[in-house]
Design a protein around this motif. Structure first.
Motif, PDB file in Angstrom:
ATOM      1  N   GLU A   1       0.840  -1.196   0.000  1.00 17.02           N
ATOM      2  CA  GLU A   1       0.000   0.000   0.000  1.00 17.02           C
ATOM      3  C   GLU A   1       0.875   1.246   0.000  1.00 17.02           C
ATOM      4  O   GLU A   1       1.903   1.297   0.676  1.00 17.02           O
ATOM      5  N   VAL A   2       0.449   2.254  -0.758  1.00 16.56           N
ATOM      6  CA  VAL A   2       1.091   3.567  -0.765  1.00 16.56           C
ATOM      7  C   VAL A   2       0.076   4.581  -0.259  1.00 16.56           C
ATOM      8  O   VAL A   2      -1.081   4.581  -0.707  1.00 16.56           O
ATOM      9  N   HIS A   3       0.488   5.433   0.684  1.00 19.41           N
ATOM     10  CA  HIS A   3      -0.391   6.489   1.208  1.00 19.41           C
ATOM     11  C   HIS A   3       0.355   7.815   1.184  1.00 19.41           C
ATOM     12  O   HIS A   3       1.482   7.911   1.686  1.00 19.41           O
ATOM     13  N   SER A   4      -0.257   8.834   0.599  1.00 22.04           N
ATOM     14  CA  SER A   4       0.361  10.158   0.602  1.00 22.04           C
ATOM     15  C   SER A   4       0.216  10.788   1.979  1.00 22.04           C
ATOM     16  O   SER A   4      -0.745  10.526   2.704  1.00 22.04           O
ATOM     17  N   GLY A   5       1.188  11.625   2.341  1.00 17.09           N
ATOM     18  CA  GLY A   5       1.130  12.317   3.623  1.00 17.09           C
ATOM     19  C   GLY A   5       0.477  13.680   3.475  1.00 17.09           C
ATOM     20  O   GLY A   5      -0.123  14.005   2.436  1.00 17.09           O
ATOM     21  N   ALA A   6       0.595  14.482   4.534  1.00 17.16           N
ATOM     22  CA  ALA A   6       0.067  15.844   4.477  1.00 17.16           C
ATOM     23  C   ALA A   6       0.869  16.627   3.438  1.00 17.16           C
ATOM     24  O   ALA A   6       2.043  16.372   3.211  1.00 17.16           O
TER      25      ALA A   6
ATOM     26  N   GLN B   1       0.945  13.834  -2.906  1.00 17.43           N
ATOM     27  CA  GLN B   1       0.203  12.917  -3.775  1.00 17.43           C
ATOM     28  C   GLN B   1       1.017  12.559  -5.018  1.00 17.43           C
ATOM     29  O   GLN B   1       0.988  11.418  -5.479  1.00 17.43           O
ATOM     30  N   ASP B   2       1.772  13.534  -5.532  1.00 16.98           N
ATOM     31  CA  ASP B   2       2.652  13.243  -6.664  1.00 16.98           C
ATOM     32  C   ASP B   2       3.781  12.316  -6.224  1.00 16.98           C
ATOM     33  O   ASP B   2       4.163  11.387  -6.950  1.00 16.98           O
ATOM     34  N   TRP B   3       4.321  12.531  -5.023  1.00 15.43           N
ATOM     35  CA  TRP B   3       5.377  11.670  -4.486  1.00 15.43           C
ATOM     36  C   TRP B   3       4.865  10.253  -4.292  1.00 15.43           C
ATOM     37  O   TRP B   3       5.556   9.282  -4.603  1.00 15.43           O
ATOM     38  N   ALA B   4       3.623  10.103  -3.814  1.00 16.82           N
ATOM     39  CA  ALA B   4       3.040   8.766  -3.655  1.00 16.82           C
ATOM     40  C   ALA B   4       2.964   8.057  -5.007  1.00 16.82           C
ATOM     41  O   ALA B   4       3.222   6.852  -5.107  1.00 16.82           O
ATOM     42  N   ASN B   5       2.629   8.797  -6.046  1.00 26.51           N
ATOM     43  CA  ASN B   5       2.546   8.208  -7.389  1.00 26.51           C
ATOM     44  C   ASN B   5       3.929   7.784  -7.888  1.00 26.51           C
ATOM     45  O   ASN B   5       4.075   6.733  -8.542  1.00 26.51           O
ATOM     46  N   ILE B   6       4.963   8.569  -7.572  1.00 24.98           N
ATOM     47  CA  ILE B   6       6.335   8.206  -7.947  1.00 24.98           C
ATOM     48  C   ILE B   6       6.751   6.920  -7.240  1.00 24.98           C
ATOM     49  O   ILE B   6       7.364   6.028  -7.844  1.00 24.98           O
ATOM     50  N   LEU B   7       6.399   6.794  -5.949  1.00 22.75           N
ATOM     51  CA  LEU B   7       6.719   5.574  -5.209  1.00 22.75           C
ATOM     52  C   LEU B   7       5.983   4.369  -5.780  1.00 22.75           C
ATOM     53  O   LEU B   7       6.551   3.271  -5.875  1.00 22.75           O
ATOM     54  N   LEU B   8       4.731   4.569  -6.173  1.00 21.08           N
ATOM     55  CA  LEU B   8       3.958   3.487  -6.777  1.00 21.08           C
ATOM     56  C   LEU B   8       4.665   2.974  -8.030  1.00 21.08           C
ATOM     57  O   LEU B   8       4.812   1.757  -8.232  1.00 21.08           O
ATOM     58  N   ARG B   9       5.138   3.887  -8.850  1.00 19.90           N
ATOM     59  CA  ARG B   9       5.865   3.487 -10.065  1.00 19.90           C
ATOM     60  C   ARG B   9       7.188   2.819  -9.705  1.00 19.90           C
ATOM     61  O   ARG B   9       7.581   1.830 -10.329  1.00 19.90           O
ATOM     62  N   MET B  10       7.885   3.327  -8.681  1.00 17.77           N
ATOM     63  CA  MET B  10       9.182   2.764  -8.288  1.00 17.77           C
ATOM     64  C   MET B  10       9.049   1.291  -7.909  1.00 17.77           C
ATOM     65  O   MET B  10       9.840   0.455  -8.360  1.00 17.77           O
ATOM     66  N   TYR B  11       8.044   0.977  -7.095  1.00 15.61           N
ATOM     67  CA  TYR B  11       7.888  -0.411  -6.666  1.00 15.61           C
ATOM     68  C   TYR B  11       7.350  -1.297  -7.793  1.00 15.61           C
ATOM     69  O   TYR B  11       7.671  -2.480  -7.865  1.00 15.61           O
ATOM     70  N   THR B  12       6.549  -0.717  -8.679  1.00 13.59           N
ATOM     71  CA  THR B  12       6.097  -1.468  -9.850  1.00 13.59           C
ATOM     72  C   THR B  12       7.294  -1.838 -10.734  1.00 13.59           C
ATOM     73  O   THR B  12       7.427  -2.976 -11.191  1.00 13.59           O
ATOM     74  N   ARG B  13       8.195  -0.857 -10.955  1.00 18.97           N
ATOM     75  CA  ARG B  13       9.375  -1.122 -11.774  1.00 18.97           C
ATOM     76  C   ARG B  13      10.286  -2.146 -11.103  1.00 18.97           C
ATOM     77  O   ARG B  13      10.863  -3.017 -11.758  1.00 18.97           O
ATOM     78  N   TRP B  14      10.443  -2.034  -9.765  1.00 20.01           N
ATOM     79  CA  TRP B  14      11.287  -3.008  -9.064  1.00 20.01           C
ATOM     80  C   TRP B  14      10.733  -4.415  -9.257  1.00 20.01           C
ATOM     81  O   TRP B  14      11.478  -5.355  -9.551  1.00 20.01           O
ATOM     82  N   ALA B  15       9.421  -4.575  -9.074  1.00 18.20           N
ATOM     83  CA  ALA B  15       8.792  -5.892  -9.200  1.00 18.20           C
ATOM     84  C   ALA B  15       8.969  -6.447 -10.609  1.00 18.20           C
ATOM     85  O   ALA B  15       9.257  -7.635 -10.804  1.00 18.20           O
TER      86      ALA B  15
END
Length: 376
Positions: free
Chosen positions: A129-134, A140-154
């Motif tokens: 799970e990815v959750h954006s902070g305050a 929210q953009d950073w959360a999307n970058i992390l989502l892509r990072m872990y997708t690419r790693w997998a």
């Protein structure tokens, strides 16, 4: 002066010693003998679930013991070959044996990491799970970058990735998302990624090009199989349905097919909108809830994990496990192990194994936090 080959041999011997210690060698050999005898018992399969459990254990022990013995034999064969080549003055034989030792060193190091993935659920598929902070759009953009990072790693690992649900941000990025990562040891590799991740960069959303700090959290928990029984009282749960978010146009689901389940006693919330059918989304959400409750029980057994409850702590200063700085300099630094990379573009494109291996070793060796200064 020591030669390179002497150093390589010492590294291989050290790796073999660590593998033996990790297996608890003498106990493992005795246990494998017992399991081999047990496998010949005609009554074993009267209890299919227990039989499957024992056979999985037998296979794991057999793989571990045989790999150590193979390393020892291959190392000795290469050493003997070098000695023979030196006696006969055959440089080609010496080079071939030395190259074999280099390959063996790399393989032994890889096997050491895999040996760390021996937890109860390490071999399982996993949810992430990815959750954006305050911070609105920035986080929210950073959360999307992390989502892509872990997708690419997998994808680099050869794993299959499914997007279970996503809540888009108002202007850009995402508020939250859940990935299902399928592959051997997926949970084992990803489990140390739970925590708060901090980004420092010149904001693309700031017309004055000021530097911003953003936070998002990652939460990882294993998929559990049918052999693990998790009892859930449905009266303890609240089930909500809502309309799936999406890219718009023909992709918008016009029915309330997405499902959110809240487990009241624990406060755990799961949601799924992957399917167009509410019934299918509900079934998957129940599976996710069982997995979260199981993961919570695993965490109770690990004192070192008490501080890692990322989704239950503030997503901000003082809780981060890793910082990613893109301006004014470029550096990614893990605050538990001290491992750093000066190539954040590669890290954000999924080059995470160095960080994961260090975090796994950190946990296996006791989990005491290193004294690591955060990045400004």
């Amino acid at each position: 002066m020591r030669t390179e080959i002497e150093n390589i041999v010492d590294e291989i011997k050290q790796a073999i010693s660590l593998l033996r210690r990790h297996l608890d060698w003498d106990q493992a050999v005795r246990r494998l003998d017992w399991l081999n005898n047990k496998s010949e018992d005609p009554n074993l399969w009267n209890d299919a679930a227990e039989a499957q459990k024992l056979m999985r254990e037998r296979q794991q022990l057999d793989d571990g013991i045989n790999s150590v013995r193979a390393f020892e034999q291959q190392m000795q064969d290469a050493i003997d070959l070098i000695e023979l080549g030196e006696e006969e003055g055959d440089t080609d034989v010496i080079k071939e044996a030395e190259d074999a030792l280099r390959v063996l060193r790399t393989e032994a190091a890889r096997r050491q990491v895999e040996a760390m993935l021996s937890g109860e659920a390490d071999g399982n598929d996993t949810y992430l799970e990815v959750h954006s902070g305050a911070g609105g759009t920035e986080s929210q953009d950073w959360a999307n970058i992390l989502l892509r990072m872990y997708t690419r790693w997998a994808e680099r690992q050869g794993y299959k990735v499914e997007l279970m649900e996503v809540h888009d941000g108002e202007e850009a990025g995402i508020k939250s998302a859940t990935l299902l990562v399928k592959g051997h040891n997926a949970y084992g590799w990803l489990k140390t990624e739970s925590g708060v991740h901090r980004l420092v960069r010149i904001s693309p959303f700031d017309s004055n090009a000021r530097r911003h700090t953003s936070f998002s959290s990652i939460w990882v928990y294993p998929v559990i199989d049918d052999l693990i029984q998790i009892d859930i009282n449905e009266s303890d749960c609240r089930i909500d349905t809502y309309r799936s978010s999406g890219a718009g146009g023909q992709h918008v689901n016009t029915t309330d097919s997405a499902v959110r389940i809240t487990h009241m006693p624990s406060g755990i919330v799961v949601q799924c909108q992957q399917e167009r059918s509410q019934h299918k989304n509900k079934a998957k959400a129940w599976d996710m809830l069982r997995a979260r409750l199981y993961e919570a029980e695993l965490k109770k057994r690990e004192e070192a994990a008490n501080a890692e409850a990322a989704s239950k702590s503030d997503i901000g200063w003082g809780h981060q496990i890793r910082s990613y700085v893109l301006q004014p300099y470029q550096l990614v630094k893990d605050l538990r192990t001290g491992v750093a990379s000066t190539a954040p573009d590669d890290v954000l494109d999924g080059d995470l194994n160095e960080f994961m291996e260090a975090a796994l070793a950190h946990r296996v060796n006791g989990g005491a936090d290193a004294v690591v200064d955060d990045l400004n």
